[in-house]
Motif scaffolding. Sequence first.
Motif, PDB file in Angstrom:
ATOM      1  N   LEU A  19     -38.376 -12.089  35.662  1.00 18.60           N
ATOM      2  CA  LEU A  19     -39.378 -12.727  36.522  1.00 18.60           C
ATOM      3  C   LEU A  19     -38.710 -13.092  37.844  1.00 18.60           C
ATOM      4  O   LEU A  19     -37.633 -13.696  37.849  1.00 18.60           O
ATOM      5  CB  LEU A  19     -39.926 -13.983  35.839  1.00 18.60           C
ATOM      6  CG  LEU A  19     -41.212 -14.562  36.410  1.00 18.60           C
ATOM      7  CD1 LEU A  19     -42.370 -13.589  36.244  1.00 18.60           C
ATOM      8  CD2 LEU A  19     -41.557 -15.876  35.718  1.00 18.60           C
ATOM      9  N   THR A  20     -39.322 -12.721  38.924  1.00 14.14           N
ATOM     10  CA  THR A  20     -38.675 -12.943  40.222  1.00 14.14           C
ATOM     11  C   THR A  20     -39.639 -13.625  41.192  1.00 14.14           C
ATOM     12  O   THR A  20     -40.827 -13.771  40.919  1.00 14.14           O
ATOM     13  CB  THR A  20     -38.227 -11.589  40.838  1.00 14.14           C
ATOM     14  OG1 THR A  20     -39.359 -10.716  40.869  1.00 14.14           O
ATOM     15  CG2 THR A  20     -37.116 -10.959  40.026  1.00 14.14           C
ATOM     16  N   GLY A  21     -39.066 -13.983  42.327  1.00 16.73           N
ATOM     17  CA  GLY A  21     -39.871 -14.482  43.444  1.00 16.73           C
ATOM     18  C   GLY A  21     -40.657 -15.729  43.133  1.00 16.73           C
ATOM     19  O   GLY A  21     -40.193 -16.636  42.439  1.00 16.73           O
ATOM     20  N   GLU A  22     -41.871 -15.739  43.661  1.00 18.06           N
ATOM     21  CA  GLU A  22     -42.711 -16.936  43.530  1.00 18.06           C
ATOM     22  C   GLU A  22     -43.081 -17.209  42.073  1.00 18.06           C
ATOM     23  O   GLU A  22     -43.215 -18.365  41.662  1.00 18.06           O
ATOM     24  CB  GLU A  22     -43.987 -16.769  44.360  1.00 18.06           C
ATOM     25  CG  GLU A  22     -43.731 -16.795  45.864  1.00 18.06           C
ATOM     26  CD  GLU A  22     -45.011 -16.572  46.658  1.00 18.06           C
ATOM     27  OE1 GLU A  22     -46.078 -16.447  46.041  1.00 18.06           O
ATOM     28  OE2 GLU A  22     -44.906 -16.520  47.891  1.00 18.06           O
ATOM     29  N   ASP A  23     -43.250 -16.136  41.320  1.00 17.36           N
ATOM     30  CA  ASP A  23     -43.588 -16.330  39.905  1.00 17.36           C
ATOM     31  C   ASP A  23     -42.466 -17.077  39.188  1.00 17.36           C
ATOM     32  O   ASP A  23     -42.707 -17.947  38.356  1.00 17.36           O
ATOM     33  CB  ASP A  23     -43.813 -14.976  39.214  1.00 17.36           C
ATOM     34  CG  ASP A  23     -45.093 -14.299  39.690  1.00 17.36           C
ATOM     35  OD1 ASP A  23     -45.944 -15.012  40.250  1.00 17.36           O
ATOM     36  OD2 ASP A  23     -45.215 -13.081  39.510  1.00 17.36           O
ATOM     37  N   ARG A  24     -41.236 -16.721  39.530  1.00 16.51           N
ATOM     38  CA  ARG A  24     -40.086 -17.375  38.903  1.00 16.51           C
ATOM     39  C   ARG A  24     -40.024 -18.861  39.299  1.00 16.51           C
ATOM     40  O   ARG A  24     -39.797 -19.734  38.473  1.00 16.51           O
ATOM     41  CB  ARG A  24     -38.791 -16.659  39.309  1.00 16.51           C
ATOM     42  CG  ARG A  24     -37.556 -17.204  38.606  1.00 16.51           C
ATOM     43  CD  ARG A  24     -36.287 -16.454  39.017  1.00 16.51           C
ATOM     44  NE  ARG A  24     -35.142 -16.951  38.296  1.00 16.51           N
ATOM     45  CZ  ARG A  24     -34.757 -16.520  37.107  1.00 16.51           C
ATOM     46  NH1 ARG A  24     -35.399 -15.556  36.516  1.00 16.51           N
ATOM     47  NH2 ARG A  24     -33.701 -17.044  36.504  1.00 16.51           N
ATOM     48  N   ALA A  25     -40.238 -19.089  40.589  1.00 18.00           N
ATOM     49  CA  ALA A  25     -40.213 -20.477  41.076  1.00 18.00           C
ATOM     50  C   ALA A  25     -41.305 -21.297  40.399  1.00 18.00           C
ATOM     51  O   ALA A  25     -41.083 -22.446  39.994  1.00 18.00           O
ATOM     52  CB  ALA A  25     -40.384 -20.494  42.594  1.00 18.00           C
ATOM     53  N   ALA A  26     -42.481 -20.685  40.266  1.00 16.34           N
ATOM     54  CA  ALA A  26     -43.594 -21.405  39.626  1.00 16.34           C
ATOM     55  C   ALA A  26     -43.271 -21.696  38.160  1.00 16.34           C
ATOM     56  O   ALA A  26     -43.579 -22.776  37.649  1.00 16.34           O
ATOM     57  CB  ALA A  26     -44.869 -20.577  39.725  1.00 16.34           C
ATOM     58  N   MET A  27     -42.629 -20.736  37.515  1.00 13.29           N
ATOM     59  CA  MET A  27     -42.268 -20.942  36.116  1.00 13.29           C
ATOM     60  C   MET A  27     -41.245 -22.074  35.984  1.00 13.29           C
ATOM     61  O   MET A  27     -41.333 -22.919  35.086  1.00 13.29           O
ATOM     62  CB  MET A  27     -41.717 -19.636  35.533  1.00 13.29           C
ATOM     63  CG  MET A  27     -41.230 -19.738  34.104  1.00 13.29           C
ATOM     64  SD  MET A  27     -42.422 -20.450  32.958  1.00 13.29           S
ATOM     65  CE  MET A  27     -43.734 -19.239  33.047  1.00 13.29           C
TER      66      MET A  27
END
Lengths: 258, 168
Positions: A19-27
Amino acid sequence: MSAHEQFADDLALYAVDALTGEDRAAMETHLAGCSACRLELEQLRGDGALLALSTLGPKPPQRARQRLLDAVAKEPRVPVKLVETKSRRSWWGILGWAATAAVVVFAASLWKENAALKQTLASANAQATESARELEDIRRIAAPIIEPEAQVVTVVALKAQPQPGGKAFYLRKRGSLVFLATNMPPLPPNKAYELWLIPMQGAPMAAGIFKPDAHGRGTVINPPLPPGAEAKTFAITVENEAGASTPTMPIVMMGAGE
Amino acid sequence: MVTALKAGDQSAVAQLYDRYSSVVYAVALRVLGDTGAAEDVLQEVFLQLWRNPAAFDAARGTLGSWLAVIARNRAIDFLRKRRPETDLEDVIVSVSPDLAREADRSRAAEKVRSVIGAMPPPQRSALEMAYFEGLSHSEIAGKTGEPLGTIKTRIRTGLMILRKAFQT
């Protein structure tokens, strides 16, 4: 309690670092405040470990073993002594003086804050990166007092005998406390020193037990204390090893805020 | 042995190496496909354990699984030529058999391969690309031409299938 279904797919990706990017940050933001999803994350990593464990291949070359053992031999480690306080880890058992101790307090607080951050607070990726950088800086700065090999010298006035003493560093809002003692007299068998937080109002609060080492040094790091307790001062008594719920007189040392 | 390691006993490193080096090396080799690089990862994983044995929390998983995951993570870091992204202390691996004995490990590996082999090829491929090639979901989607959502679901259900296989 179960993980949130709406995060299920992303959590699986996160577990295998896909999971990368914004999705990772959100997670990461969600994980910081969701223990159920953190638990599921551990499970998913365990599932991924099955994949790793399934790999078979040739054994490593024999030279790899010797190479490792040679490297280990070059890095002898001082055995980690069991902590002589009830509350924390032994490598803190080296006494520094006030300035370095202040760094310890800050580091301990940051570590605690970092842990709390993971559990309770969301944080953006940029903040996490910054925290990691700061933590690394602090670890580097604190190295002289946290490394077991560090030489510790107590400096006193010429011809003066070192006196028992201690420094308590207390961050009320976080309930963080670091106490460093020096030149403490040896204790009778089955006894320990107990540190007490004397609040502005109410009964003394137990703030950790310690036994001095052969050099009279002792530490208490972050004993369980309620956040926000206002300390009038700190005191030390001699108690049974298990500690006491109320101080046993006499008070052997007492301090005041600086 | 971990206790001995924490006490600074160098012989414990040798014992742990003898027990777990094959799985650590196999994981690294699977990811990197290069024996020299895999050997470097093997060295680093055990040296890290020696330097910081407290990073492994026995209450939160088994050493074999933990080492396998650390080896995989470090190999992916190596593959991507990046600094380690995960601290050792942050790697918590629940469950999974320890598989300290090679015979048990072989049996479990066989079972995992069997389970993976029974998966639909696109699912198996997505799972392996993520785990052993270190590709992100968007990279996998780009490679396969599949929608992102499909890739996500395939990876998750693949992990769930593995979990169930070891729960029964």
